[in-house]
Design a protein around this motif. Structure first.
Motif, PDB file in Angstrom:
ATOM      1  N   LEU A   4       0.828  -1.206   0.000  1.00 41.22           N
ATOM      2  CA  LEU A   4       0.000   0.000   0.000  1.00 41.22           C
ATOM      3  C   LEU A   4       0.863   1.256   0.000  1.00 41.22           C
ATOM      4  CD1 LEU A   4      -2.728  -1.052   2.613  1.00 41.22           C
ATOM      5  CD2 LEU A   4      -2.864  -1.150   0.124  1.00 41.22           C
ATOM      6  N   ALA A   5       2.062   1.138   0.563  1.00 43.89           N
ATOM      7  CA  ALA A   5       2.906   2.317   0.752  1.00 43.89           C
ATOM      8  C   ALA A   5       3.270   2.993  -0.567  1.00 43.89           C
ATOM      9  CB  ALA A   5       4.170   1.938   1.518  1.00 43.89           C
ATOM     10  N   THR A   6       3.663   2.200  -1.555  1.00 46.16           N
ATOM     11  CA  THR A   6       4.131   2.788  -2.816  1.00 46.16           C
ATOM     12  C   THR A   6       3.067   3.643  -3.512  1.00 46.16           C
ATOM     13  OG1 THR A   6       5.702   0.974  -3.089  1.00 46.16           O
ATOM     14  CG2 THR A   6       5.165   2.279  -5.049  1.00 46.16           C
ATOM     15  N   PRO A   7       1.876   3.111  -3.738  1.00 49.45           N
ATOM     16  CA  PRO A   7       0.863   3.972  -4.370  1.00 49.45           C
ATOM     17  C   PRO A   7       0.417   5.128  -3.464  1.00 49.45           C
ATOM     18  CG  PRO A   7      -0.075   1.839  -3.762  1.00 49.45           C
ATOM     19  CD  PRO A   7       1.400   1.727  -3.578  1.00 49.45           C
ATOM     20  N   LEU A   8       0.424   4.936  -2.163  1.00 49.76           N
ATOM     21  CA  LEU A   8       0.041   6.024  -1.266  1.00 49.76           C
ATOM     22  C   LEU A   8       1.036   7.185  -1.365  1.00 49.76           C
ATOM     23  CD1 LEU A   8      -1.185   4.210   1.992  1.00 49.76           C
ATOM     24  CD2 LEU A   8      -2.544   5.616   0.413  1.00 49.76           C
ATOM     25  N   ILE A   9       2.315   6.842  -1.405  1.00 47.65           N
ATOM     26  CA  ILE A   9       3.348   7.882  -1.497  1.00 47.65           C
ATOM     27  C   ILE A   9       3.212   8.652  -2.813  1.00 47.65           C
ATOM     28  CG2 ILE A   9       5.827   8.284  -1.735  1.00 47.65           C
ATOM     29  CD1 ILE A   9       6.245   5.951   0.266  1.00 47.65           C
ATOM     30  N   ALA A  10       3.039   7.925  -3.898  1.00 48.50           N
ATOM     31  CA  ALA A  10       2.915   8.581  -5.199  1.00 48.50           C
ATOM     32  C   ALA A  10       1.692   9.485  -5.241  1.00 48.50           C
ATOM     33  CB  ALA A  10       2.833   7.516  -6.304  1.00 48.50           C
ATOM     34  N   TRP A  11       0.597   8.992  -4.713  1.00 49.10           N
ATOM     35  CA  TRP A  11      -0.640   9.772  -4.709  1.00 49.10           C
ATOM     36  C   TRP A  11      -0.495  11.017  -3.831  1.00 49.10           C
ATOM     37  CZ3 TRP A  11      -3.868  10.632  -0.395  1.00 49.10           C
ATOM     38  CH2 TRP A  11      -5.079  11.303  -0.685  1.00 49.10           C
ATOM     39  N   TYR A  12       0.134  10.848  -2.680  1.00 54.02           N
ATOM     40  CA  TYR A  12       0.284  11.983  -1.763  1.00 54.02           C
ATOM     41  C   TYR A  12       1.145  13.076  -2.391  1.00 54.02           C
ATOM     42  CZ  TYR A  12       1.099  14.520   2.602  1.00 54.02           C
ATOM     43  OH  TYR A  12       1.149  15.482   3.568  1.00 54.02           O
ATOM     44  N   ARG A  13       2.227  12.697  -3.020  1.00 48.18           N
ATOM     45  CA  ARG A  13       3.094  13.688  -3.664  1.00 48.18           C
ATOM     46  C   ARG A  13       2.340  14.444  -4.740  1.00 48.18           C
ATOM     47  NH1 ARG A  13       8.111  13.057  -1.751  1.00 48.18           N
ATOM     48  NH2 ARG A  13       8.993  10.982  -1.352  1.00 48.18           N
ATOM     49  N   GLU A  14       1.442  13.743  -5.388  1.00 50.03           N
ATOM     50  CA  GLU A  14       0.694  14.338  -6.507  1.00 50.03           C
ATOM     51  C   GLU A  14      -0.444  15.243  -6.046  1.00 50.03           C
ATOM     52  OE1 GLU A  14      -0.650  15.047 -10.407  1.00 50.03           O
ATOM     53  OE2 GLU A  14       1.223  14.150  -9.694  1.00 50.03           O
ATOM     54  N   SER A  15      -1.159  14.835  -5.002  1.00 48.90           N
ATOM     55  CA  SER A  15      -2.448  15.493  -4.772  1.00 48.90           C
ATOM     56  C   SER A  15      -2.757  15.864  -3.326  1.00 48.90           C
ATOM     57  CB  SER A  15      -3.569  14.603  -5.310  1.00 48.90           C
ATOM     58  OG  SER A  15      -3.447  13.294  -4.789  1.00 48.90           O
ATOM     59  N   ALA A  16      -1.767  15.841  -2.453  1.00 45.79           N
ATOM     60  CA  ALA A  16      -2.054  16.246  -1.079  1.00 45.79           C
ATOM     61  C   ALA A  16      -2.433  17.722  -1.023  1.00 45.79           C
ATOM     62  CB  ALA A  16      -0.843  15.984  -0.193  1.00 45.79           C
ATOM     63  N   ARG A  17      -3.347  18.066  -0.119  1.00 40.85           N
ATOM     64  CA  ARG A  17      -3.726  19.470   0.059  1.00 40.85           C
ATOM     65  C   ARG A  17      -2.536  20.258   0.611  1.00 40.85           C
ATOM     66  NH1 ARG A  17      -8.564  18.328   4.044  1.00 40.85           N
ATOM     67  NH2 ARG A  17      -7.033  16.738   4.606  1.00 40.85           N
ATOM     68  N   ASP A  18      -2.505  21.520   0.232  1.00 42.50           N
ATOM     69  CA  ASP A  18      -1.457  22.401   0.745  1.00 42.50           C
ATOM     70  C   ASP A  18      -1.946  23.028   2.049  1.00 42.50           C
ATOM     71  OD1 ASP A  18       0.709  24.042   1.107  1.00 42.50           O
ATOM     72  OD2 ASP A  18      -0.044  25.596  -0.236  1.00 42.50           O
ATOM     73  N   LEU A  19      -1.590  22.407   3.168  1.00 38.48           N
ATOM     74  CA  LEU A  19      -2.060  22.879   4.468  1.00 38.48           C
ATOM     75  C   LEU A  19      -0.901  23.504   5.234  1.00 38.48           C
ATOM     76  CD1 LEU A  19      -4.298  19.791   5.290  1.00 38.48           C
ATOM     77  CD2 LEU A  19      -5.035  22.064   4.531  1.00 38.48           C
ATOM     78  N   PRO A  20      -1.205  24.505   6.054  1.00 37.20           N
ATOM     79  CA  PRO A  20      -0.140  25.285   6.719  1.00 37.20           C
ATOM     80  C   PRO A  20       0.876  24.412   7.448  1.00 37.20           C
ATOM     81  CG  PRO A  20      -2.277  26.271   7.136  1.00 37.20           C
ATOM     82  CD  PRO A  20      -2.540  24.982   6.412  1.00 37.20           C
ATOM     83  N   TRP A  21       0.384  23.442   8.192  1.00 40.13           N
ATOM     84  CA  TRP A  21       1.294  22.643   9.035  1.00 40.13           C
ATOM     85  C   TRP A  21       2.134  21.671   8.216  1.00 40.13           C
ATOM     86  CZ3 TRP A  21      -3.951  23.169   9.605  1.00 40.13           C
ATOM     87  CH2 TRP A  21      -4.747  22.163   9.075  1.00 40.13           C
ATOM     88  N   ARG A  22       1.893  21.638   6.903  1.00 43.34           N
ATOM     89  CA  ARG A  22       2.735  20.786   6.059  1.00 43.34           C
ATOM     90  C   ARG A  22       3.837  21.582   5.385  1.00 43.34           C
ATOM     91  NH1 ARG A  22      -2.273  17.405   3.305  1.00 43.34           N
ATOM     92  NH2 ARG A  22      -2.615  15.978   5.058  1.00 43.34           N
ATOM     93  N   ARG A  23       3.838  22.878   5.610  1.00 41.89           N
ATOM     94  CA  ARG A  23       4.888  23.696   5.013  1.00 41.89           C
ATOM     95  C   ARG A  23       6.235  23.344   5.636  1.00 41.89           C
ATOM     96  NH1 ARG A  23       1.792  28.682   6.110  1.00 41.89           N
ATOM     97  NH2 ARG A  23       3.496  29.088   7.517  1.00 41.89           N
ATOM     98  N   GLU A  24       7.264  23.420   4.817  1.00 42.74           N
ATOM     99  CA  GLU A  24       8.620  23.163   5.308  1.00 42.74           C
ATOM    100  C   GLU A  24       8.943  24.126   6.451  1.00 42.74           C
ATOM    101  OE1 GLU A  24      10.224  20.676   4.036  1.00 42.74           O
ATOM    102  OE2 GLU A  24      12.017  20.881   5.297  1.00 42.74           O
ATOM    103  N   GLY A  25       9.485  23.585   7.532  1.00 45.73           N
ATOM    104  CA  GLY A  25       9.917  24.437   8.629  1.00 45.73           C
ATOM    105  C   GLY A  25       8.789  25.067   9.430  1.00 45.73           C
ATOM    106  N   PHE A  26       7.627  24.442   9.421  1.00 47.39           N
ATOM    107  CA  PHE A  26       6.505  25.006  10.181  1.00 47.39           C
ATOM    108  C   PHE A  26       6.796  24.980  11.677  1.00 47.39           C
ATOM    109  CE2 PHE A  26       2.049  24.991  11.808  1.00 47.39           C
ATOM    110  CZ  PHE A  26       1.643  26.168  11.211  1.00 47.39           C
ATOM    111  N   GLY A  27       7.598  24.035  12.113  1.00 49.66           N
ATOM    112  CA  GLY A  27       8.023  24.013  13.507  1.00 49.66           C
ATOM    113  C   GLY A  27       7.176  23.115  14.379  1.00 49.66           C
TER     114      GLY A  27
END
Length: 288
Positions: A4-27
């Motif tokens: 399950l991991a491989t397709p989940l990773i590919a899908w997440y990279r492609e279509s995950a929502r851009d949410l504040p706490w996912r920003r690089e260095g959010f802390g």
DNA sequence: GAGCCGTGGTT
DNA sequence: TAACCAAGGCT
């Protein structure tokens, strides 16, 4: 078990929502605050409150300096105001026991007020990049369907962590993405009511789909209605306290027109017992 | 482990 | 409209 991991990773990279706490260095502090706010409150309502909160209190120490009342007031209408109290207590604990740094160790996180199995691992994984299973209600539903072939998960249990661990890759960074992807999938595709199986990245290996979407839902207990409940009364009292310009309200004036006076008194007493309010010379106010 | 704890949007 | 639901945790 299928991968399950491989397709989940590919899908997440492609279509995950851009949410504040996912920003690089959010802390780690930002992640911690976001997770507390997200406990039973929808993403869309959290985002603006989170940004305002972090602008006011950029660090645990900053929050710990102010009164619990300020936290409860800033929490506004996010719901479950005890979470504001918990977050303030956690900030004090972080300042006093961890030199103001959000701990990285899961057991240290679990020892903080208001932080349980989900939130502790979410902080360790999403803020610090460590490798742990992170299991929330979305993940439990995704695993119940894709692995167990059931329409709904059973009651939460310690076994949930092992179930998630079983699909995690060895690499910590990849594991973090799989954790996030399982939650994301449950939130936007594999939803509780109308799952979008046509656009699901793991549909081809989903046990529930393979079994023909059986309805295995066990009858859940219906929740008591909110209208006329003690919770509603507590909410009404607390709203008055939050909005009070002078930060204290005479007890006799407090939702004086509430239909059930005994329920009103019960609400006030329970708020005091919970530390969400305090009596002060015939008045009631938020905790100092 | 069941019950409790807010609030507002969706169906 | 009433019921359901939304990144849980505590007692």
């Amino acid at each position: 078990m299928p991968d399950l991991a491989t397709p989940l990773i590919a899908w997440y990279r492609e279509s995950a929502r851009d949410l504040p706490w996912r920003r690089e260095g959010f802390g780690a502090w930002g992640v911690l605050v976001s997770e507390l706010m997200l406990q039973q409150t929808p993403v869309a309502r959290v985002v603006p409150h989170l940004e305002a909160w972090l602008e006011r209190w950029p660090t645990p120490a900053a929050l710990a300096t102010d009164a619990p009342a300020d936290a409860v007031r800033q929490w506004a209408n996010l719901g479950y105001p005890r979470r504001a109290l918990w977050l303030h207590r956690a900030a004090v604990e972080i300042r006093d026991r961890h030199a103001g740094i959000v701990p990285r160790d899961v057991d240290a996180l679990l020892a903080l007020t208001g932080i349980g199995d989900y939130t502790a691992r979410a902080v360790a994984v999403f803020a610090y990049g460590d490798r742990h299973p992170v299991v929330d209600t979305n993940t439990r539903r995704v695993l119940a369907r894709s692995v167990d072939g059931r329409s709904q998960p059973g009651p939460p249990s310690k076994r949930d962590l092992a179930a998630m661990e079983a699909i995690l890759p060895a690499d910590a960074e990849a594991a973090a993405i799989v954790n996030a992807a399982a939650m994301e999938l449950g939130a936007v595709v594999c939803t509780a009511r109308a799952p979008a199986c046509d656009s699901c990245p793991i549909a081809d290996r989903c046990a529930w789909r393979a079994a023909g979407y059986p309805d295995t839902g066990d009858e859940r207990r219906r929740r008591a209605r909110y209208e006329g409940s003690d919770r509603q009364a507590r909410g009404a009292v607390l709203k008055v306290l939050r909005d009070a310009a002078l930060h204290a309200v005479p007890l006799d004036d407090l939702i004086a027109d509430w239909p059930d006076p005994r329920q009103r008194d019960r609400a006030i007493d329970s708020l005091i017992a919970d530390g969400l309010a305090e009596a002060w010379g015939g008045m009631l106010r938020l905790p100092r």
